[in-house]
Design an enzyme around this catalytic site. Structure first.
Site, PDB file in Angstrom:
ATOM      1  CG  LEU A   1       1.155   1.404 -32.716  1.00  0.00           C
ATOM      2  CD1 LEU A   1       2.255   2.000 -32.299  1.00  0.00           C
ATOM      3  CD2 LEU A   1       0.940  -0.108 -33.180  1.00  0.00           C
ATOM      4  CG  ASP A   2      -3.775  -3.022 -28.821  1.00  0.00           C
ATOM      5  OD1 ASP A   2      -4.995  -2.168 -29.726  1.00  0.00           O
ATOM      6  OD2 ASP A   2      -3.756  -3.740 -29.556  1.00  0.00           O
ATOM      7  NE  ARG A   3      -0.640   0.921 -20.589  1.00  0.00           N
ATOM      8  CZ  ARG A   3      -0.503   0.839 -18.617  1.00  0.00           C
ATOM      9  NH1 ARG A   3      -1.941   0.641 -18.710  1.00  0.00           N
ATOM     10  NH2 ARG A   3       0.250   0.761 -17.922  1.00  0.00           N
TER      11      ARG A   3
ATOM     12  NE  ARG B   1      -4.085  -8.046 -27.707  1.00  0.00           N
ATOM     13  CZ  ARG B   1      -4.389  -6.782 -26.477  1.00  0.00           C
ATOM     14  NH1 ARG B   1      -4.325  -5.799 -27.153  1.00  0.00           N
ATOM     15  NH2 ARG B   1      -4.384  -7.528 -25.581  1.00  0.00           N
TER      16      ARG B   1
END
Length: 243
Positions: A61-63, A164
């Site tokens: 998961l992205d930060r 995104r």
């Protein structure tokens, strides 16, 4: 057998058995250490300390993304679950707030490059459906109002920053995205709603248990600022009130 655990001071554990552990990751926390980052805390180390044993993340998961993050509790299990992710057989569902009114449902089929210098993009698909829409009384450019959608996004491939980048491709940038988003809308959410986070949340994962003949669904409901924004914007609850 699933072990039922109470909420911990650091992570809410949404599932644990002798092979797997899933947490509700907060935003602004990296999964593991990066050579390019300066962070001092990471989900891998924090969970290891919390449950008292070594853990292996089986996906990313992205930060800035919150939500369900799954770990294996041994190398063999990590490999077994990792093969499901590689085969794209894990059902992943995300919630996001995007600019504009998206179609009621659709699929974004757009190749994504692994890195900027790559000659060609990799096949990438993201399905979505609109859950709610809102029009707020804030002028922007030539318009007297601004529009937003709450969407459920289902990535059918696993490219970096896929959701995104895909929503940017169709000009429905995610709110709070400082890399691929629209700065004007990000500023609006900061100024009028006090929201400084990326509005992307990993709501659920569904996969086959690696050792038991059953499917498991891991879910994390919205919390903190994301919930407040959804309530105020899409519930039309005094959306023009300053935070």
């Amino acid at each position: 057998m699933t072990v039922s655990l109470e909420s911990s001071p650091r992570f809410r554990i949404v599932y644990q058995d002798q092979w797997l552990c899933a947490i509700d990751k907060p935003c602004d926390l990296m999964v593991h250490q990066s050579k390019l980052g300066t962070d001092r805390q990471f989900a891998v180390q924090l969970l290891r300390d919390q449950i008292g044993q070594k853990v292996w993340p089986v996906h990313r998961l992205d930060r800035a993304t919150s939500g369900v993050l799954l770990f294996a509790l041994d190398r063999e299990t990590a490999s077994a679950v990792g093969r499901q992710f590689m085969a794209q057989s894990v059902d992943k569902r995300y919630l996001a707030v995007v600019r504009g009114w998206v179609d009621a449902a659709g699929e974004i089929d757009h190749p994504l490059k692994k890195h900027k210098t790559a000659a060609e993009g990799q096949p990438s698909q993201t399905g979505y459906r609109r859950l709610a829409k809102a029009e707020l009384p804030f002028p922007m450019g030539e318009h007297d109002t601004v529009r937003y959608s709450l969407v459920e996004a289902v990535p059918k491939s696993g490219r970096r920053h896929q959701i995104r980048r895909h929503f940017k491709h169709i000009s429905h940038h995610l709110i709070g995205d400082t890399t691929y988003g629209d700065g004007r809308h990000n500023r609006l959410f900061r100024q009028h709603l006090g929201c400084h986070r990326l509005l992307l949340h990993a709501a659920s994962l569904e996969l086959r248990h690696p050792y038991e003949c059953r499917d498991i669904r891991l879910a994390a409901s919205l919390n903190d600022k994301f919930t407040e924004v959804v309530d105020r914007v899409f519930g039309q609850i005094d959306a023009s009130r300053a935070p």
